[in-house]
Design an enzyme around this catalytic site. Structure first.
Site, mmCIF file in Angstrom:
data_model
loop_
_atom_site.group_PDB
_atom_site.id
_atom_site.type_symbol
_atom_site.label_atom_id
_atom_site.label_comp_id
_atom_site.label_asym_id
_atom_site.label_seq_id
_atom_site.Cartn_x
_atom_site.Cartn_y
_atom_site.Cartn_z
ATOM 1 N N GLY A 259 5.363 -15.603 1.665
ATOM 2 C CA GLY A 259 4.324 -14.731 1.130
ATOM 3 C C GLY A 259 4.638 -14.373 -0.308
ATOM 4 O O GLY A 259 5.802 -14.468 -0.743
ATOM 5 N N ALA A 260 3.599 -13.993 -1.040
ATOM 6 C CA ALA A 260 3.797 -13.597 -2.441
ATOM 7 C C ALA A 260 2.879 -12.430 -2.788
ATOM 8 O O ALA A 260 2.554 -12.215 -3.948
ATOM 9 C CB ALA A 260 3.535 -14.787 -3.366
ATOM 10 N N GLY A 261 2.462 -11.669 -1.776
ATOM 11 C CA GLY A 261 1.613 -10.492 -1.998
ATOM 12 C C GLY A 261 2.473 -9.255 -2.255
ATOM 13 O O GLY A 261 3.671 -9.353 -2.557
ATOM 14 N N GLY A 262 1.840 -8.083 -2.111
ATOM 15 C CA GLY A 262 2.531 -6.824 -2.388
ATOM 16 C C GLY A 262 3.774 -6.634 -1.529
ATOM 17 O O GLY A 262 4.830 -6.200 -2.029
ATOM 18 N N SER B 22 -0.524 4.335 10.844
ATOM 19 C CA SER B 22 0.084 5.410 10.049
ATOM 20 C C SER B 22 -0.430 6.811 10.390
ATOM 21 O O SER B 22 0.363 7.756 10.415
ATOM 22 C CB SER B 22 -0.114 5.123 8.555
ATOM 23 O OG SER B 22 0.623 3.976 8.207
ATOM 24 N N LYS C 64 -2.115 -3.353 -2.920
ATOM 25 C CA LYS C 64 -0.866 -2.781 -3.463
ATOM 26 C C LYS C 64 -0.599 -3.153 -4.920
ATOM 27 O O LYS C 64 -0.018 -2.366 -5.659
ATOM 28 C CB LYS C 64 0.324 -3.217 -2.603
ATOM 29 C CG LYS C 64 0.311 -2.574 -1.243
ATOM 30 C CD LYS C 64 1.488 -2.989 -0.397
ATOM 31 C CE LYS C 64 1.363 -2.361 0.974
ATOM 32 N NZ LYS C 64 2.512 -2.578 1.824
ATOM 33 N N THR D 236 -2.499 -0.029 1.364
ATOM 34 C CA THR D 236 -2.101 -1.185 2.166
ATOM 35 C C THR D 236 -2.922 -2.407 1.775
ATOM 36 O O THR D 236 -3.658 -2.396 0.782
ATOM 37 C CB THR D 236 -2.153 -0.843 3.678
ATOM 38 O OG1 THR D 236 -1.605 -1.938 4.414
ATOM 39 C CG2 THR D 236 -3.557 -0.558 4.176
ATOM 40 N N TYR E 123 3.779 -5.586 12.504
ATOM 41 C CA TYR E 123 4.218 -4.627 13.533
ATOM 42 C C TYR E 123 3.204 -4.512 14.666
ATOM 43 O O TYR E 123 3.456 -3.862 15.669
ATOM 44 C CB TYR E 123 4.470 -3.249 12.896
ATOM 45 C CG TYR E 123 3.299 -2.751 12.083
ATOM 46 C CD1 TYR E 123 3.233 -2.997 10.716
ATOM 47 C CD2 TYR E 123 2.234 -2.088 12.697
ATOM 48 C CE1 TYR E 123 2.146 -2.574 9.964
ATOM 49 C CE2 TYR E 123 1.146 -1.660 11.955
ATOM 50 C CZ TYR E 123 1.105 -1.908 10.582
ATOM 51 O OH TYR E 123 0.015 -1.491 9.855
ATOM 52 N N GLY F 195 8.209 -5.664 12.583
ATOM 53 C CA GLY F 195 8.139 -4.758 11.433
ATOM 54 C C GLY F 195 7.976 -3.270 11.719
ATOM 55 O O GLY F 195 7.773 -2.499 10.783
ATOM 56 N N ASP G 269 8.132 0.721 0.432
ATOM 57 C CA ASP G 269 8.405 -0.482 1.238
ATOM 58 C C ASP G 269 9.802 -1.024 0.928
ATOM 59 O O ASP G 269 10.467 -1.590 1.810
ATOM 60 C CB ASP G 269 7.391 -1.589 0.913
ATOM 61 C CG ASP G 269 6.044 -1.372 1.602
ATOM 62 O OD1 ASP G 269 5.990 -0.637 2.595
ATOM 63 O OD2 ASP G 269 5.044 -1.946 1.122
HETATM 64 P P1 NAP Z 1 -1.390 -9.095 0.501
HETATM 65 O O1 NAP Z 1 -0.944 -8.552 -0.802
HETATM 66 O O2 NAP Z 1 -2.847 -9.251 0.761
HETATM 67 O O3 NAP Z 1 -0.669 -10.542 0.681
HETATM 68 C C1 NAP Z 1 -0.949 -11.341 1.799
HETATM 69 C C2 NAP Z 1 -0.014 -12.537 1.839
HETATM 70 O O4 NAP Z 1 -0.295 -13.263 3.038
HETATM 71 C C3 NAP Z 1 -0.185 -13.500 0.670
HETATM 72 O O5 NAP Z 1 1.047 -14.123 0.376
HETATM 73 C C4 NAP Z 1 -1.171 -14.539 1.261
HETATM 74 O O6 NAP Z 1 -1.064 -15.807 0.653
HETATM 75 C C5 NAP Z 1 -0.631 -14.629 2.683
HETATM 76 N N1 NAP Z 1 -1.650 -15.126 3.611
HETATM 77 C C6 NAP Z 1 -2.761 -14.471 4.041
HETATM 78 N N2 NAP Z 1 -3.455 -15.262 4.896
HETATM 79 C C7 NAP Z 1 -2.781 -16.427 4.974
HETATM 80 C C8 NAP Z 1 -3.004 -17.641 5.683
HETATM 81 N N3 NAP Z 1 -4.073 -17.799 6.479
HETATM 82 N N4 NAP Z 1 -2.100 -18.632 5.555
HETATM 83 C C9 NAP Z 1 -1.007 -18.475 4.755
HETATM 84 N N5 NAP Z 1 -0.744 -17.348 4.053
HETATM 85 C C10 NAP Z 1 -1.625 -16.337 4.167
HETATM 86 O O7 NAP Z 1 -0.832 -8.229 1.719
HETATM 87 P P2 NAP Z 1 0.545 -7.398 1.776
HETATM 88 O O8 NAP Z 1 0.270 -5.999 1.418
HETATM 89 O O9 NAP Z 1 1.566 -8.185 1.053
HETATM 90 O O10 NAP Z 1 0.850 -7.420 3.355
HETATM 91 C C11 NAP Z 1 1.263 -8.605 4.027
HETATM 92 C C12 NAP Z 1 1.595 -8.291 5.483
HETATM 93 O O11 NAP Z 1 2.736 -7.425 5.571
HETATM 94 C C13 NAP Z 1 0.467 -7.549 6.228
HETATM 95 O O12 NAP Z 1 0.386 -8.085 7.521
HETATM 96 C C14 NAP Z 1 0.951 -6.117 6.296
HETATM 97 O O13 NAP Z 1 0.449 -5.414 7.427
HETATM 98 C C15 NAP Z 1 2.459 -6.336 6.425
HETATM 99 N N6 NAP Z 1 3.249 -5.175 5.955
HETATM 100 C C16 NAP Z 1 4.037 -4.526 6.844
HETATM 101 C C17 NAP Z 1 4.798 -3.464 6.420
HETATM 102 C C18 NAP Z 1 5.682 -2.736 7.389
HETATM 103 O O14 NAP Z 1 6.044 -1.599 7.093
HETATM 104 N N7 NAP Z 1 6.070 -3.344 8.492
HETATM 105 C C19 NAP Z 1 4.775 -3.044 5.089
HETATM 106 C C20 NAP Z 1 3.962 -3.749 4.201
HETATM 107 C C21 NAP Z 1 3.194 -4.804 4.653
HETATM 108 P P3 NAP Z 1 -1.995 -16.194 -0.618
HETATM 109 O O15 NAP Z 1 -1.270 -15.661 -1.836
HETATM 110 O O16 NAP Z 1 -2.060 -17.665 -0.565
HETATM 111 O O17 NAP Z 1 -3.317 -15.522 -0.414
#
Ligand code: NAP
Length: 287
Positions: A131-134, A21, A70, A66, A229, A250, A106
């Protein structure tokens, strides 16, 4: 050293080494001849609240948020935009004279990138989110706002999976929302039936990461989007393409969410092509 800038923005995350960024925001400031700086802050989990409070004390204009903060930052903000409240996650904070407002760019960033890549909207599609994060929340909410036919969520941890399903059912009762644990046998049927599959986990960022789901379970007519990405093309995306799927990484989502954040902080229209070029260059050199 004294940092005297009209605009001081940045990003909070942990780890933060992967971020691209700063390059795109610096390019935008430079191109528009604006006196601005964008800094990457690695914030330890126990320091997050103090870091949010410091935005006021240090007169920062705003920050991106990030992985993995989030959802957590929502607790310490004064106000959430309607979109951020619907998602339950914030990726952009604006400091308006000490009042901290949370936004989620996002949601719109994903919409624009997906529609460009797929050539259609999510309307009436069967959307499957891994996934179920932010980030997964933003993708699922965008699906709901685009009036998808159904949303299916796959996640490693069952507790987070259930929380997201409940959240979506409360905010969008008209949409069919289901889910199952990643790797379970039911997930295979859900994957095969999806029109669009999105990886919103962090799997694929590290070289030796396993793929989020087996590409062999994808139907070749399915459009595949990976939020990762860096690398610009994950192994999973390459394998999905080899299977016959159309697929995108991404980078464009990152670009469009960043452009919206820039507009929120500065009130100026973001120079998209300048930011795109800076982002591409920066990603070339990131490992
Ligand atoms: P986050 O809130 O920490 O959530 C992470 C997610 O990944 C959760 O669902 C987690 O599952 C899962 N996960 C992590 N390690 C894992 C593993 N070893 N096996 C299976 N599942 C796993 O992160 P976030 O903010 O949502 O971001 C997620 C990804 O999206 C990151 O790589 C980020 O860089 C990317 N992203 C990209 C953009 C873009 O503009 N292209 C925008 C936002 C995010 P659990 O719930 O089981 O922990």
């Amino acid at each position: 050293m004294m940092l005297q800038k009209k605009y001081i923005c940045g990003i909070f995350g942990f780890p933060i080494r992967h971020t691209a960024s700063p390059a795109m925001h610096h390019a935008a400031f430079q191109y528009l001849k604006m006196d601005g700086v964008y800094l990457a802050f690695q914030i330890l989990p126990d320091d997050l609240k103090k870091a949010i409070e410091a935005l006021r004390a240090l007169h920062l204009n705003g920050v991106n948020v990030t992985i993995p903060y989030k959802e957590k930052v929502c607790h310490w903000l004064d106000e959430l935009s309607p979109e951020a409240a619907q998602v339950g996650a914030v990726n952009t904070i604006k400091n308006e004279d000490g009042r901290l407002i949370g936004f989620n760019t996002d949601v719109q960033g994903f919409k624009k990138a997906l529609e460009e890549g797929w050539g259609r909207s999510l309307k009436n599609a069967r959307l499957l989110v891994i996934g179920a994060g932010g980030a997964a929340r933003a993708v699922a909410v965008q699906g709901a706002l685009s009036r998808v036919r159904s949303i299916s969520i796959l996640n490693r941890s069952e507790i987070r999976l259930k929380i997201l399903i409940r959240h979506l059912k409360v905010h969008f009762p008209e949409i069919e929302v289901t889910g199952c644990v990643l790797g379970s046998t039911e997930s295979r049927t859900e994957i095969g039936a999806a029109d669009c599959v999105v990886n919103a986990t962090s799997l694929g960022m590290a070289k030796d990461d396993p793929m989020p789901i087996s590409p062999n379970w994808l139907d070749p007519r399915t459009y595949v989007y990976d939020l990762i990405y860096n690398p610009s093309e994950t192994t999973w995306i390459r394998e999905a393409i080899a299977r016959g799927c159309r697929a995108s990484g991404g980078m464009n989502m990152l670009l469009y969410q960043g452009a919206l954040s820039f507009q929120i902080w500065t009130g100026r229209r973001a120079p998209i092509e300048v930011m795109r070029k800076a982002l591409k260059n920066s990603l070339k050199f990131k490992v």
